[in-house]
Write an enzyme that holds these catalytic residues in place. Structure first.
Site, PDB file in Angstrom:
ATOM      1  N   GLU A  45       0.833  -1.206   0.000  1.00 10.26           N
ATOM      2  CA  GLU A  45       0.000   0.000   0.000  1.00 10.26           C
ATOM      3  C   GLU A  45       0.867   1.255   0.000  1.00 10.26           C
ATOM      4  O   GLU A  45       0.600   2.214  -0.741  1.00 10.26           O
ATOM      5  CB  GLU A  45      -0.904  -0.006   1.235  1.00 10.26           C
ATOM      6  CG  GLU A  45      -1.699   1.269   1.434  1.00 10.26           C
ATOM      7  CD  GLU A  45      -2.057   1.500   2.889  1.00 10.26           C
ATOM      8  OE1 GLU A  45      -2.291   2.667   3.240  1.00 10.26           O
ATOM      9  OE2 GLU A  45      -2.088   0.533   3.660  1.00 10.26           O
ATOM     10  N   ASP A  49       0.743   3.866  -3.245  1.00  7.72           N
ATOM     11  CA  ASP A  49       0.348   5.263  -3.117  1.00  7.72           C
ATOM     12  C   ASP A  49       1.297   6.161  -3.910  1.00  7.72           C
ATOM     13  O   ASP A  49       0.859   7.102  -4.584  1.00  7.72           O
ATOM     14  CB  ASP A  49       0.353   5.643  -1.638  1.00  7.72           C
ATOM     15  CG  ASP A  49       0.045   7.112  -1.413  1.00  7.72           C
ATOM     16  OD1 ASP A  49      -1.059   7.548  -1.767  1.00  7.72           O
ATOM     17  OD2 ASP A  49       0.921   7.825  -0.891  1.00  7.72           O
ATOM     18  N   ASP A 118      -7.014   1.287   0.552  1.00  5.66           N
ATOM     19  CA  ASP A 118      -5.672   0.767   0.837  1.00  5.66           C
ATOM     20  C   ASP A 118      -5.341  -0.418  -0.062  1.00  5.66           C
ATOM     21  O   ASP A 118      -4.227  -0.524  -0.597  1.00  5.66           O
ATOM     22  CB  ASP A 118      -5.579   0.330   2.300  1.00  5.66           C
ATOM     23  CG  ASP A 118      -5.615   1.501   3.271  1.00  5.66           C
ATOM     24  OD1 ASP A 118      -5.472   2.655   2.810  1.00  5.66           O
ATOM     25  OD2 ASP A 118      -5.789   1.253   4.477  1.00  5.66           O
ATOM     26  N   GLU A 121      -4.467   0.583  -3.643  1.00  6.15           N
ATOM     27  CA  GLU A 121      -3.089   1.047  -3.749  1.00  6.15           C
ATOM     28  C   GLU A 121      -2.110  -0.125  -3.720  1.00  6.15           C
ATOM     29  O   GLU A 121      -1.105  -0.140  -4.448  1.00  6.15           O
ATOM     30  CB  GLU A 121      -2.781   2.023  -2.609  1.00  6.15           C
ATOM     31  CG  GLU A 121      -3.521   3.347  -2.746  1.00  6.15           C
ATOM     32  CD  GLU A 121      -3.364   4.235  -1.539  1.00  6.15           C
ATOM     33  OE1 GLU A 121      -3.674   5.443  -1.642  1.00  6.15           O
ATOM     34  OE2 GLU A 121      -2.936   3.741  -0.471  1.00  6.15           O
TER      35      GLU A 121
END
Length: 229
Positions: A45, A49, A118, A121
């Protein structure tokens, strides 16, 4: 490692054929079910991102070559924020293939915005680690579709926009109050009121406090910006 039938179907919807299927499995594994031999998706995650941010920054620059940094920043935030990631995840049916512990399943984890965002990502990072940046970029641009084109020139979230509207008129920031919380614990419905010090107020309902606050702020801002006879 071989993917399960549901994970293969998810990979097909994602549009990526994993050479290292364990990366996808890890991306879909929540911390509530992790173990020493079953790592969760938190590190992916973190990486995803950043990959998403780079793809969106590049896409925005290409989409509007005349935009200033001040115009691009709110558009960027609108495209990478958790709500947008969760929206894309829902379109993919990601919640159906999340690997969750019993406690998260019982509390509606497959529908939780934070978990979906989450995991989305993490999936982006899984593609990146499996096949590199170009593959991840292609997947992200396909999944985000015309969101890049549709993002408004002023894409500030409603709470920020309402606060700036108030400050521009010498008013304190708006106040948010939880009026009610209804429904079962795993699927609550929040009613939030927002009020200006001048008395104007609006209410909204949503499945999370944040979403209800955003909706209430949007309604009040729309009302305050409407021309008055």
């Amino acid at each position: 490692m071989k993917l399960s039938a549901e994970h293969r179907a998810f990979a097909a919807r994602l549009g990526h054929d994993f050479r290292r299927p364990e990366l996808l499995v890890r991306a879909l594994t929540h911390a509530s079910i992790a173990s020493p031999t079953r790592p969760d998706n938190q590190r992916l995650e973190f990486l995803g991102d950043r990959v998403l941010g780079l793809v969106m920054a590049e896409a925005l620059l290409m989409a509007d070559r005349a935009a200033t940094e001040g115009q691009l920043a709110p558009r960027f935030n609108a495209l990478v924020r958790k709500e947008t990631c969760a929206e894309v995840a829902r379109d993919l049916g990601l919640g159906e293939v999340l690997r969750l512990g019993r406690s998260e399943m019982l509390t509606g984890g497959r529908r939780k915005e934070a978990l979906l965002g989450d995991a989305m990502e993490a999936v982006i990072a899984a593609v990146y680690r499996d096949a590199g940046f170009e593959a991840a970029r292609a997947v992200v641009l396909t999944l985000w579709g015309d969101r890049v084109r549709r993002v408004k020139a002023d894409a500030r979230d409603p709470k920020t926009a309402l606060q700036e509207w108030a400050q521009a008129r010498g008013l304190p920031p708006p106040a948010y109050t939880e009026i009610a919380r209804d429904g079962p614990a795993h699927q609550p419905l929040f009613t939030i009121a927002v009020q200006l010090t001048t008395g104007e107020t609006e209410q909204a309902q949503a499945g999370s406090k944040r979403a209800a606050e955003q909706a209430a702020a949007r309604a009040l801002l729309t009302r305050m910006e409407k021309p008055h006879d």
